[in-house]
Design an enzyme around this catalytic site. Sequence first.
Site, PDB file in Angstrom:
ATOM      1  N   GLU A  53       0.795  -1.226   0.000  1.00 54.08           N
ATOM      2  CA  GLU A  53       0.000   0.000   0.000  1.00 54.08           C
ATOM      3  C   GLU A  53       0.829   1.277   0.000  1.00 54.08           C
ATOM      4  O   GLU A  53       0.487   2.243  -0.651  1.00 54.08           O
ATOM      5  CB  GLU A  53      -0.955  -0.014   1.196  1.00 54.08           C
ATOM      6  CG  GLU A  53      -2.173   0.900   1.038  1.00 54.08           C
ATOM      7  CD  GLU A  53      -1.898   2.368   1.287  1.00 54.08           C
ATOM      8  OE1 GLU A  53      -2.656   3.219   0.780  1.00 54.08           O
ATOM      9  OE2 GLU A  53      -0.928   2.676   2.012  1.00 54.08           O
ATOM     10  N   HIS A 115      -0.488   0.614   7.191  1.00 54.86           N
ATOM     11  CA  HIS A 115      -1.088   1.447   6.139  1.00 54.86           C
ATOM     12  C   HIS A 115       0.001   2.391   5.631  1.00 54.86           C
ATOM     13  O   HIS A 115       0.999   1.962   5.089  1.00 54.86           O
ATOM     14  CB  HIS A 115      -2.303   2.174   6.741  1.00 54.86           C
ATOM     15  CG  HIS A 115      -3.275   2.698   5.762  1.00 54.86           C
ATOM     16  ND1 HIS A 115      -4.544   3.122   6.108  1.00 54.86           N
ATOM     17  CD2 HIS A 115      -3.190   2.891   4.418  1.00 54.86           C
ATOM     18  CE1 HIS A 115      -5.188   3.536   5.033  1.00 54.86           C
ATOM     19  NE2 HIS A 115      -4.385   3.431   4.011  1.00 54.86           N
ATOM     20  N   HIS A 134      -3.623  -0.197  12.037  1.00 54.50           N
ATOM     21  CA  HIS A 134      -5.050  -0.319  12.363  1.00 54.50           C
ATOM     22  C   HIS A 134      -5.322  -1.619  13.113  1.00 54.50           C
ATOM     23  O   HIS A 134      -5.994  -2.522  12.591  1.00 54.50           O
ATOM     24  CB  HIS A 134      -5.901  -0.256  11.090  1.00 54.50           C
ATOM     25  CG  HIS A 134      -5.728   0.992  10.301  1.00 54.50           C
ATOM     26  ND1 HIS A 134      -6.115   2.232  10.766  1.00 54.50           N
ATOM     27  CD2 HIS A 134      -5.203   1.200   9.065  1.00 54.50           C
ATOM     28  CE1 HIS A 134      -5.841   3.148   9.848  1.00 54.50           C
ATOM     29  NE2 HIS A 134      -5.285   2.546   8.817  1.00 54.50           N
ATOM     30  N   ASN A 168      -4.728   7.723   7.663  1.00 54.92           N
ATOM     31  CA  ASN A 168      -4.458   7.064   6.389  1.00 54.92           C
ATOM     32  C   ASN A 168      -2.969   7.111   6.065  1.00 54.92           C
ATOM     33  O   ASN A 168      -2.346   6.090   5.819  1.00 54.92           O
ATOM     34  CB  ASN A 168      -5.276   7.732   5.283  1.00 54.92           C
ATOM     35  CG  ASN A 168      -5.189   7.027   3.954  1.00 54.92           C
ATOM     36  OD1 ASN A 168      -4.124   6.920   3.349  1.00 54.92           O
ATOM     37  ND2 ASN A 168      -6.324   6.532   3.472  1.00 54.92           N
ATOM     38  N   ASN A 224      -6.045  11.717   1.838  1.00 58.14           N
ATOM     39  CA  ASN A 224      -5.331  10.465   1.636  1.00 58.14           C
ATOM     40  C   ASN A 224      -3.827  10.674   1.777  1.00 58.14           C
ATOM     41  O   ASN A 224      -3.321  10.884   2.857  1.00 58.14           O
ATOM     42  CB  ASN A 224      -5.719   9.875   0.282  1.00 58.14           C
ATOM     43  CG  ASN A 224      -5.418   8.407   0.164  1.00 58.14           C
ATOM     44  OD1 ASN A 224      -4.290   7.989   0.349  1.00 58.14           O
ATOM     45  ND2 ASN A 224      -6.428   7.603  -0.147  1.00 58.14           N
ATOM     46  N   ASP A 269      -3.974   8.948  -4.702  1.00 53.12           N
ATOM     47  CA  ASP A 269      -3.753   8.232  -3.444  1.00 53.12           C
ATOM     48  C   ASP A 269      -2.461   8.734  -2.798  1.00 53.12           C
ATOM     49  O   ASP A 269      -2.360   9.891  -2.410  1.00 53.12           O
ATOM     50  CB  ASP A 269      -3.724   6.725  -3.718  1.00 53.12           C
ATOM     51  CG  ASP A 269      -4.015   5.888  -2.490  1.00 53.12           C
ATOM     52  OD1 ASP A 269      -3.437   6.171  -1.418  1.00 53.12           O
ATOM     53  OD2 ASP A 269      -4.793   4.923  -2.583  1.00 53.12           O
ATOM     54  N   ASN A 270      -1.436   7.919  -2.696  1.00 51.54           N
ATOM     55  CA  ASN A 270      -0.202   8.322  -2.015  1.00 51.54           C
ATOM     56  C   ASN A 270       0.705   9.155  -2.916  1.00 51.54           C
ATOM     57  O   ASN A 270       0.749   8.958  -4.133  1.00 51.54           O
ATOM     58  CB  ASN A 270       0.552   7.090  -1.522  1.00 51.54           C
ATOM     59  CG  ASN A 270      -0.148   6.418  -0.364  1.00 51.54           C
ATOM     60  OD1 ASN A 270      -0.736   7.076   0.491  1.00 51.54           O
ATOM     61  ND2 ASN A 270      -0.118   5.099  -0.339  1.00 51.54           N
TER      62      ASN A 270
END
Length: 359
Positions: A53, A115, A134, A168, A224, A269-270
Site C-alpha cells: 500500500e 497502512h 489499524h 491514512n 489520503n 492516493d499516495n
Amino acid sequence: MGRLTALTLLGLGLALFDGQKSSFQTRFNVHREVTPVELPNCNLVKGIDNGSEDLEILPNGLAFISSGLKYPGIMSFDPDKSGKILLMDLNEEDPVVLELGITGSTFDLSSFNPHGISTFTDEDNIVYLMVVNHPDSKSTVELFKFQEKEKSLLHLKTIRHKLLPSVNDIVAVGPEHFYATNDHYFIDPYLKSWEMHLGLAWSFVTYYSPNDVRVVAEGFDFANGINISPDGKYVYIAELLAHKIHVYEKHANWTLTPLKSLDFNTLVDNISVDPVTGDLWVGCHPNGMRIFYYDPKNPPASEVLRIQDILSKEPKVTVAYAENGTVLQGSTVAAVYKGKMLVGTVFHKALYCELSQAN
C-alpha cells in the site's frame, strides 16, 4: 469542529440518497477507463501478493514497503494474515523483498495492520520508521528504529490521540513529529460509510508532536496521501474523492496555509517526492468503484502520475504508467530511484519498471 449527530446524519442520508447518485458517480469516477501507458522491462516483485500500500525509498536505495493492509470495504486476498514491513535494496540488479523482523516486548505482531509509512533520519543518521497501524480497526502510529545490520525494526512507541481517529498516511518531520491525514471524521464504521457516500468532506489533517497536537487543515473529501517538499517549505495533500492535490505552505510554527490545488481525472492516493528534482509521483485509481466494489472479472486499473514544477503557474502532468488491471490492480503509490520506478498496490502485487527516456 461541531458536527451532526448520528441520528441526524442517518436522516440526512436517507433524504439525500437518490440525489447523491450522480455525485457518487462523479466522485468515484465510475465510468473512467484507462488508456494504457507502458514502460520497458517491468517485472512483478516476487514475494508480494497481498498488497504494497505504501512505500518509501531512502537516499541509499533501501525501500520500505507496507504489506497486508486490511481496510473496511477493500479487498484482501489473505484477511487472516497479519501485515508486515518489507525491505528491498534497489541497488541490487534483481532486488528481492525481505520481511523485516520486529522486536519490542509491548508490540502485538498478531494485530499488525500497516497502512501509510514515512521515515525520518536524524543528525546521527538514525533512521526512524513511522507506520500507520489499524489494530482491531483502530488507528495508531507506530514508531520504529531501523536496525540495518540486523534487518529489523525496534518498536519504540505507540501513538494514539483523539485527533488521530482514522489515519491514512503520514509524513515525518521529526523523530516523533508528523503530519497525518485522517480519511474520515467518524470512528464508527456505519457512520464512516455514510460520511464517504454522502461526500460530507469532513476529513482533516493533524499535526502531531509530543507536546502539541492540532488540526492544521480540514474540509477534505477523503484526505489520503501526504508528503513534503525537499526543502521542507510545502506540504502536499491528496484529496482522493475530489480528485485533487493541494499545496500548502508550511510555517515555522507548523501551521499550514493553502497555496493552490490541482485537479485530475483520477483518484489520487499516495504521494512520493523525488528528493533531487522535487517531482511528485502519485499512485492513482482511475475508477474508484472498482476499488471499493471489487469484481475479479473487472479488476481495478493502475495509474501513476508524474507532476513537475508543481509550484509554477503551469505544472507539467504526465501519465508515467497506466494499465487496466490485468497486470497490476489498484495502484496506490509509486517512487523512483536511479531510473527505476517501484509501484505499490492496496491489496495486490508490486511492479518494478525501468523508466523510459521520455520520463
